[in-house]
Design a protein around this motif. Structure first.
Motif, PDB file in Angstrom:
ATOM      1  N   ARG A 251      29.270  57.108  89.724  1.00 32.72           N
ATOM      2  CA  ARG A 251      30.294  56.701  88.747  1.00 32.72           C
ATOM      3  C   ARG A 251      30.227  55.200  88.467  1.00 32.72           C
ATOM      4  NH1 ARG A 251      33.821  59.819  91.820  1.00 32.72           N
ATOM      5  NH2 ARG A 251      35.029  58.028  92.552  1.00 32.72           N
ATOM      6  N   ILE A 252      30.099  54.412  89.543  1.00 33.60           N
ATOM      7  CA  ILE A 252      30.042  52.961  89.362  1.00 33.60           C
ATOM      8  C   ILE A 252      28.767  52.589  88.608  1.00 33.60           C
ATOM      9  CG2 ILE A 252      29.843  50.745  90.554  1.00 33.60           C
ATOM     10  CD1 ILE A 252      31.575  51.871  92.803  1.00 33.60           C
ATOM     11  N   PHE A 253      27.664  53.223  88.981  1.00 37.46           N
ATOM     12  CA  PHE A 253      26.382  52.935  88.346  1.00 37.46           C
ATOM     13  C   PHE A 253      26.471  53.210  86.843  1.00 37.46           C
ATOM     14  CE2 PHE A 253      21.982  53.476  87.165  1.00 37.46           C
ATOM     15  CZ  PHE A 253      21.289  52.593  87.977  1.00 37.46           C
ATOM     16  N   ALA A 254      27.001  54.376  86.482  1.00 37.53           N
ATOM     17  CA  ALA A 254      27.113  54.743  85.056  1.00 37.53           C
ATOM     18  C   ALA A 254      28.042  53.773  84.332  1.00 37.53           C
ATOM     19  CB  ALA A 254      27.614  56.182  84.931  1.00 37.53           C
ATOM     20  N   ALA A 255      29.128  53.379  84.989  1.00 37.81           N
ATOM     21  CA  ALA A 255      30.070  52.444  84.356  1.00 37.81           C
ATOM     22  C   ALA A 255      29.403  51.092  84.111  1.00 37.81           C
ATOM     23  CB  ALA A 255      31.311  52.281  85.235  1.00 37.81           C
ATOM     24  N   GLU A 256      28.592  50.643  85.053  1.00 40.22           N
ATOM     25  CA  GLU A 256      27.887  49.365  84.861  1.00 40.22           C
ATOM     26  C   GLU A 256      26.935  49.455  83.668  1.00 40.22           C
ATOM     27  OE1 GLU A 256      27.944  46.324  86.364  1.00 40.22           O
ATOM     28  OE2 GLU A 256      29.545  46.799  87.789  1.00 40.22           O
ATOM     29  N   LYS A 257      26.392  50.644  83.432  1.00 41.47           N
ATOM     30  CA  LYS A 257      25.480  50.856  82.299  1.00 41.47           C
ATOM     31  C   LYS A 257      26.233  51.112  80.990  1.00 41.47           C
ATOM     32  CE  LYS A 257      21.420  51.047  84.493  1.00 41.47           C
ATOM     33  NZ  LYS A 257      20.277  50.170  84.158  1.00 41.47           N
ATOM     34  N   GLY A 258      27.535  51.340  81.099  1.00 41.44           N
ATOM     35  CA  GLY A 258      28.311  51.669  79.898  1.00 41.44           C
ATOM     36  C   GLY A 258      28.049  53.091  79.428  1.00 41.44           C
ATOM     37  N   VAL A 259      27.687  53.967  80.353  1.00 39.65           N
ATOM     38  CA  VAL A 259      27.357  55.362  80.004  1.00 39.65           C
ATOM     39  C   VAL A 259      28.499  56.274  80.434  1.00 39.65           C
ATOM     40  CG1 VAL A 259      25.793  57.283  80.509  1.00 39.65           C
ATOM     41  CG2 VAL A 259      24.889  54.974  80.247  1.00 39.65           C
ATOM     42  N   ALA A 260      28.967  57.127  79.509  1.00 36.72           N
ATOM     43  CA  ALA A 260      30.006  58.107  79.849  1.00 36.72           C
ATOM     44  C   ALA A 260      29.332  59.451  80.075  1.00 36.72           C
ATOM     45  CB  ALA A 260      31.024  58.196  78.714  1.00 36.72           C
ATOM     46  N   LEU A 261      29.406  59.968  81.280  1.00 43.31           N
ATOM     47  CA  LEU A 261      28.758  61.252  81.596  1.00 43.31           C
ATOM     48  C   LEU A 261      29.786  62.376  81.476  1.00 43.31           C
ATOM     49  CD1 LEU A 261      26.862  60.224  84.871  1.00 43.31           C
ATOM     50  CD2 LEU A 261      25.829  60.646  82.618  1.00 43.31           C
ATOM     51  N   PRO A 262      29.463  63.454  80.725  1.00 45.21           N
ATOM     52  CA  PRO A 262      30.339  64.628  80.774  1.00 45.21           C
ATOM     53  C   PRO A 262      30.438  65.077  82.233  1.00 45.21           C
ATOM     54  CG  PRO A 262      28.589  64.917  79.146  1.00 45.21           C
ATOM     55  CD  PRO A 262      28.264  63.679  79.915  1.00 45.21           C
ATOM     56  N   THR A 263      31.666  65.318  82.669  1.00 42.90           N
ATOM     57  CA  THR A 263      31.894  65.475  84.116  1.00 42.90           C
ATOM     58  C   THR A 263      32.703  66.710  84.447  1.00 42.90           C
ATOM     59  OG1 THR A 263      31.786  63.093  84.460  1.00 42.90           O
ATOM     60  CG2 THR A 263      33.010  64.338  86.105  1.00 42.90           C
ATOM     61  N   GLN A 264      32.331  67.356  85.536  1.00 43.02           N
ATOM     62  CA  GLN A 264      33.160  68.417  86.111  1.00 43.02           C
ATOM     63  C   GLN A 264      33.489  68.029  87.551  1.00 43.02           C
ATOM     64  OE1 GLN A 264      32.040  72.422  85.192  1.00 43.02           O
ATOM     65  NE2 GLN A 264      32.933  73.207  87.091  1.00 43.02           N
ATOM     66  N   THR A 265      34.772  68.151  87.888  1.00 43.51           N
ATOM     67  CA  THR A 265      35.201  67.740  89.232  1.00 43.51           C
ATOM     68  C   THR A 265      35.109  68.907  90.211  1.00 43.51           C
ATOM     69  OG1 THR A 265      36.670  66.093  88.288  1.00 43.51           O
ATOM     70  CG2 THR A 265      37.144  66.785  90.539  1.00 43.51           C
TER      71      THR A 265
ATOM     72  N   ALA B 181      36.551  43.672  92.141  1.00 40.67           N
ATOM     73  CA  ALA B 181      37.240  43.245  90.915  1.00 40.67           C
ATOM     74  C   ALA B 181      36.467  43.635  89.662  1.00 40.67           C
ATOM     75  CB  ALA B 181      37.432  41.717  90.951  1.00 40.67           C
ATOM     76  N   ARG B 182      35.243  44.088  89.792  1.00 39.23           N
ATOM     77  CA  ARG B 182      34.488  44.515  88.606  1.00 39.23           C
ATOM     78  C   ARG B 182      35.123  45.802  88.080  1.00 39.23           C
ATOM     79  NH1 ARG B 182      29.232  41.949  88.837  1.00 39.23           N
ATOM     80  NH2 ARG B 182      28.289  43.471  87.405  1.00 39.23           N
ATOM     81  N   PRO B 183      35.245  45.930  86.747  1.00 40.50           N
ATOM     82  CA  PRO B 183      35.851  47.150  86.194  1.00 40.50           C
ATOM     83  C   PRO B 183      35.177  48.426  86.699  1.00 40.50           C
ATOM     84  CG  PRO B 183      35.601  45.497  84.487  1.00 40.50           C
ATOM     85  CD  PRO B 183      34.925  44.943  85.704  1.00 40.50           C
ATOM     86  N   SER B 184      33.867  48.381  86.936  1.00 41.09           N
ATOM     87  CA  SER B 184      33.138  49.579  87.367  1.00 41.09           C
ATOM     88  C   SER B 184      33.650  50.116  88.705  1.00 41.09           C
ATOM     89  CB  SER B 184      31.643  49.295  87.481  1.00 41.09           C
ATOM     90  OG  SER B 184      31.400  48.333  88.503  1.00 41.09           O
ATOM     91  N   ALA B 185      34.192  49.222  89.537  1.00 42.43           N
ATOM     92  CA  ALA B 185      34.659  49.658  90.865  1.00 42.43           C
ATOM     93  C   ALA B 185      35.816  50.636  90.756  1.00 42.43           C
ATOM     94  CB  ALA B 185      35.072  48.449  91.702  1.00 42.43           C
ATOM     95  N   LYS B 186      36.484  50.623  89.573  1.00 49.44           N
ATOM     96  CA  LYS B 186      37.642  51.521  89.380  1.00 49.44           C
ATOM     97  C   LYS B 186      37.237  52.797  88.668  1.00 49.44           C
ATOM     98  CE  LYS B 186      40.465  47.864  90.323  1.00 49.44           C
ATOM     99  NZ  LYS B 186      39.371  47.008  90.758  1.00 49.44           N
ATOM    100  N   ALA B 187      35.935  52.982  88.416  1.00 49.66           N
ATOM    101  CA  ALA B 187      35.482  54.128  87.611  1.00 49.66           C
ATOM    102  C   ALA B 187      35.924  55.444  88.239  1.00 49.66           C
ATOM    103  CB  ALA B 187      33.967  54.103  87.471  1.00 49.66           C
ATOM    104  N   VAL B 188      36.574  56.272  87.430  1.00 43.32           N
ATOM    105  CA  VAL B 188      37.019  57.581  87.955  1.00 43.32           C
ATOM    106  C   VAL B 188      36.407  58.698  87.100  1.00 43.32           C
ATOM    107  CG1 VAL B 188      39.177  56.913  89.047  1.00 43.32           C
ATOM    108  CG2 VAL B 188      39.145  57.362  86.570  1.00 43.32           C
TER     109      VAL B 188
ATOM    110  N   PRO C   4      36.319  63.206  93.579  1.00 48.76           N
ATOM    111  CA  PRO C   4      37.094  61.952  93.617  1.00 48.76           C
ATOM    112  C   PRO C   4      36.997  61.235  94.965  1.00 48.76           C
ATOM    113  CG  PRO C   4      38.529  63.870  93.217  1.00 48.76           C
ATOM    114  CD  PRO C   4      37.154  64.393  93.464  1.00 48.76           C
ATOM    115  N   ASP C   5      37.486  60.001  94.991  1.00 45.24           N
ATOM    116  CA  ASP C   5      37.561  59.233  96.238  1.00 45.24           C
ATOM    117  C   ASP C   5      38.322  60.047  97.283  1.00 45.24           C
ATOM    118  OD1 ASP C   5      36.289  57.227  94.956  1.00 45.24           O
ATOM    119  OD2 ASP C   5      38.056  55.986  94.641  1.00 45.24           O
ATOM    120  N   PRO C   6      37.963  59.943  98.542  1.00 42.67           N
ATOM    121  CA  PRO C   6      37.099  58.905  99.124  1.00 42.67           C
ATOM    122  C   PRO C   6      35.606  59.258  99.179  1.00 42.67           C
ATOM    123  CG  PRO C   6      38.089  60.177 100.872  1.00 42.67           C
ATOM    124  CD  PRO C   6      38.614  60.754  99.593  1.00 42.67           C
ATOM    125  N   ALA C   7      35.167  60.333  98.531  1.00 41.85           N
ATOM    126  CA  ALA C   7      33.738  60.716  98.610  1.00 41.85           C
ATOM    127  C   ALA C   7      32.851  59.563  98.107  1.00 41.85           C
ATOM    128  CB  ALA C   7      33.511  61.973  97.786  1.00 41.85           C
TER     129      ALA C   7
END
Ligand code: GSH
Length: 205
Positions: free
Chosen positions: A17-31, A198-205, A7-10
């Motif tokens: 995350r932002i890149f995938a969100a801009e592409k509309g791709v949901a990646l299975p994720t482990q934190t 303000a782009r939705p991707s900037a909030k990608a978590v 997670p942020d601030p990394a």
């Protein structure tokens, strides 16, 4: 695929995350929590012996590290919208700006973080404070370079939002976390920062 994220601030996992969100791709994720030291645990070192995030494990078990390389892989799989440029010239400009951000901005920000920040005093064997401080003018110079470019085009590398903007956004937001600020007189850079944040991707978590 399995995406190892922090997670942020990394800033580097956030780039993916932002890149995938801009592409509309949901990646299975482990934190992986860097704050808890999970990046140095045996389980994660077996994934990425460098002990850094992000990492992307492919279906055949191959592991990609380096945020930009992961973005390049996603770009090849999911071509729309193009974030690495659609023409030879766009691709070269975007690559030029990514390298400038990484080398001229992220390197000095990283040095300030590592050598002056109290948080890093806990994990750095020795902080070379003078060296850290000496990087501040380099940050100012790199930010001014970006501001000048944004006087020519709405996005860093041209008319279209690209991975260069993602790289700059994640780096500036990390610099802010470190305690640096974008000077108010860099009006174009501040305006760009408001627009891309303000782009939705900037909030990608
Ligand atoms: N060049 C790498 C840098 C990776 C990196 O530095 N990741 C940070 C998180 S943003 C990390 O894992 N830091 C912990 C450490 O280096 O010990 C990339 O872009 O993926």
């Amino acid at each position: 695929m399995l995406f190892y994220d922090t997670p942020d601030p990394a800033p580097n996992p956030r780039r993916v995350r932002i890149f995938a969100a801009e592409k509309g791709v949901a990646l299975p994720t482990q934190t992986i929590s860097i704050a808890k030291g999970e990046h140095r645990g045996d389980a994660y070192l077996a994934v990425n012996p460098l002990g850094q995030t992000p990492a992307l494990v492919l279906d055949d078990g191959e592991v990609l590290t380096e945020s930009l390389s992961i973005c390049r892989y996603l770009e090849a799989l999911y071509t729309d919208p193009p974030l690495f440029g659609a023409t030879a010239l766009e691709s070269a400009r975007i690559d030029m700006w990514v390298r400038r951000i990484e080398l001229r901005l992220m390197v000095p920000v990283g040095a300030i973080w590592a050598h002056t920040h109290p948080f890093m005093a806990r994990v750095m064997p020795h902080q070379f404070t003078d060296f850290g401080e000496s990087n501040r003018p380099l940050v100012d110079r790199a930010l001014a370079l970006c501001d000048a470019a944004l006087g020519e085009t709405p996005y860093l590398a041209g008319e279209q939002f690209s991975v260069a903007d993602i790289t700059l956004l994640t780096t500036i937001d990390f610099a802010t976390f470190v305690g640096l600020t974008v000077p108010e007189d860099l009006v174009r850079l501040n305006d760009w920062h408001r627009r891309v944040s303000a782009r939705p991707s900037a909030k990608a978590v």
